[in-house]
Scaffold this active site. Sequence first.
Site, PDB file in Angstrom:
ATOM      1  N   ASP A 158      -7.412   1.351   8.335  1.00  0.00           N
ATOM      2  CA  ASP A 158      -7.300   1.683   6.911  1.00  0.00           C
ATOM      3  C   ASP A 158      -6.586   0.583   6.150  1.00  0.00           C
ATOM      4  O   ASP A 158      -7.000   0.175   5.073  1.00  0.00           O
ATOM      5  CB  ASP A 158      -6.518   2.987   6.731  1.00  0.00           C
ATOM      6  CG  ASP A 158      -7.429   4.188   6.847  1.00  0.00           C
ATOM      7  OD1 ASP A 158      -8.660   3.979   6.822  1.00  0.00           O
ATOM      8  OD2 ASP A 158      -6.911   5.309   6.965  1.00  0.00           O
ATOM      9  N   ASP A 218      -3.505  -1.280  10.610  1.00  0.00           N
ATOM     10  CA  ASP A 218      -4.558  -0.477  11.244  1.00  0.00           C
ATOM     11  C   ASP A 218      -5.848  -0.630  10.445  1.00  0.00           C
ATOM     12  O   ASP A 218      -5.914  -1.420   9.510  1.00  0.00           O
ATOM     13  CB  ASP A 218      -4.137   1.000  11.341  1.00  0.00           C
ATOM     14  CG  ASP A 218      -3.940   1.623   9.960  1.00  0.00           C
ATOM     15  OD1 ASP A 218      -4.174   0.914   8.945  1.00  0.00           O
ATOM     16  OD2 ASP A 218      -3.547   2.798   9.892  1.00  0.00           O
ATOM     17  N   GLU A 240       0.844  -1.182   0.000  1.00  0.00           N
ATOM     18  CA  GLU A 240       0.000   0.000   0.000  1.00  0.00           C
ATOM     19  C   GLU A 240       0.890   1.247   0.000  1.00  0.00           C
ATOM     20  O   GLU A 240       1.720   1.431   0.886  1.00  0.00           O
ATOM     21  CB  GLU A 240      -0.866  -0.062   1.271  1.00  0.00           C
ATOM     22  CG  GLU A 240      -1.452   1.219   1.705  1.00  0.00           C
ATOM     23  CD  GLU A 240      -1.934   1.140   3.166  1.00  0.00           C
ATOM     24  OE1 GLU A 240      -1.795   0.099   3.828  1.00  0.00           O
ATOM     25  OE2 GLU A 240      -2.449   2.165   3.630  1.00  0.00           O
ATOM     26  N   ASP A 245      -0.701  -1.598   6.140  1.00  0.00           N
ATOM     27  CA  ASP A 245      -0.569  -1.153   7.521  1.00  0.00           C
ATOM     28  C   ASP A 245      -1.424  -2.010   8.446  1.00  0.00           C
ATOM     29  O   ASP A 245      -2.482  -2.494   8.047  1.00  0.00           O
ATOM     30  CB  ASP A 245      -1.052   0.308   7.660  1.00  0.00           C
ATOM     31  CG  ASP A 245      -0.103   1.269   6.972  1.00  0.00           C
ATOM     32  OD1 ASP A 245       1.041   0.863   6.686  1.00  0.00           O
ATOM     33  OD2 ASP A 245      -0.524   2.413   6.711  1.00  0.00           O
TER      34      ASP A 245
END
Length: 646
Positions: A516, A514, A434, A512
């Site tokens: 998102d 998290d 990403e 990541d």
Amino acid sequence: MSEEGKKDQYSADSIQALEGMEHVRMRPSMYIGDVGVRGLHHLVYEVVDNSIDEALAGHCDTIEVTINEDNSVTTRDNGRGIPVEIHKKEGVSALEVVMTKIGAGGKFDKDSYKVSGGLHGVGVSCVNALSAHLHAYVHREGKVWEQEYEKGKPLYPVKSTGDTDFRGTEVTFRPDPTIFQQTLEYNYDTLASRMRELAYLNKGIKITLTDKRHQDEKGENVSEVFHSEEGLKEFIRFLDASRTPIIGDVISMEGEKNDIPVEVAMIYNDSYAENLHSYVNNINTHEGGTHLSGFRRGLTSTLKKYADASGMLDKLKFEIAGDDFREGLTAIVSVKVQEPQFEGQTKTKLGNREVTSAVSQAVSEMLENYLEENPNDAKIIVEKVILAAQARHAAKKAREMVQRKSVMSIGGLPGKLSDCSEQDPALCEVFLVEGDSAGGTAKQGRDRNFQAILPLRGKILNVEKAMHHKVFENEEIKNIFTALGVTIGTEEDSKALNLSKLRYHKVVIMCDADVDGSHISTLILTFFFRYMKELIEAGHIYIAAPPLYLVKKGAKKQYAWNDDQRDAIVKEYGDNAKIQRYKGLGEMNAEQLWDTTMNPEYRTMRQVTIDSLAEADRIFSMLMGDEVPPRREFIEKNAVYANIDA
Ligand code: 0RA
């Protein structure tokens, strides 16, 4: 002698001479697929399938499955009970024969209606052979009968231990740790999803699943009841819960054609995805087969006839193809076949020729009636088909562009791809990363010999809501296709992927840790699930697991992947331990990323597998669909952040 030692001693010939039960223990995968998580769960399915057979024969309507605290499993049904009288040929109780003779399967009474259940139809004896301990109780004709076994060997002859008003069979088995070395732990959701599926496929049966290992806030065992009065009709509503129907209700039929029981249910929704699920004797036929061909044939011919007669196609300048009739279609076909022939790579493709016309006739009759009685819905369906045909034309052009590019050699690879030098795809990995900055770190951190990096920009397209040509026009998706070297079949009726030119055998999604990041992982996974399912099924897709924390004290440092690990390290280091929370891959330097997430010696990647296609389909449509409440509920239930690894 150890099991391994035995394996080496026996030659192919002597294996034949071995008793069946011993052969099951020596070659368990031949009987239950594998000895990992799947095989472990398969044991439960095998016993439950016998109870379902009792239900199909009209003798049972209640099945209880309990995961016990020690990960043994108890199944209980109110069927006829396994016969206990002395078996003429074997000279022991029929119960012992059913439990200890491979292939006996208990199906002595050939006249009664019975079809083979279970993925391999191997029967409870196989479960017995692979259990450290099994205890069978039969309630039959007023008496309770019992027998126990270890690794399939009876500990005592079948004995009567009391009186009973109940009728049925109860089996408790504890899988053998020497066979199931990977894990002995049952996954509640995996079992729940299969029990739910069985309840929909066999309406009227009540299946209860209870987990004694976990209690809710009230201190009660986690438990669910699966029961469906309407069967496939409700299954369709469940699968499409997050989609918007475009016709009044589910279209369904149930009946017998040429002595083959056929059940079909379908609905059209406003998505562009085709969701066909097919079953033979309650087994999900991933690879389709003759029953699915019959469904397609019946659907296409009936709708085509109707559309032609309606005059709605008069202005159309091109032919309508089979695919066009299935855009936005969710359908289930379930047949019962006496002697199924399973073909294909994973033996989940039905081969019996006679089934095609049976299903095709059933579908034609069902649809003809429906279209006649529901002219408004009929018009909506034909309009949808015409739109699909127009979009397909556009998609074909876009797809050809992608194909042309991917046929080219090195020059045709996406500019953003940092390729590896190794040429053997089996040794190569590609990381889909990403964002450009994380991509840069990964590029520095990787081992360029065998690791390639493809950075993806921001959120990739939500394919769940996009029309096919939009998908093939999307830059990021084009890059994935060309980088992987995967092409799509051009046959109208087969969009099967060609994996022979796959350039990397490990495709790693690295985002990541998290919310998102997990959303982006899910978007990429949705794309793979809808457009490259074969890649998942072949085990090529992985999800990288970057750490969440770095804990430091002086010169000492350790990474943590969850809060428990973090707390343990903090405790070990004592006061003044410094905790750094990684908010994204971007906060790690190249060396840290290599050490924790990319180095095959230390990283933990999760391989993406599919337990149940129907369940996966439902989850993806829910996660990527319009409705927020079910998505929120799923994400909350699945704690820290939503992961799809089932
Ligand atoms: C052999 C024959 C019959 C039923 C069964 C086995 C049977 C097996 C299992 C396993 C779990 N539950 C089960 N229930 C039944 C036919 C029975 C008869 O003819 O009376």
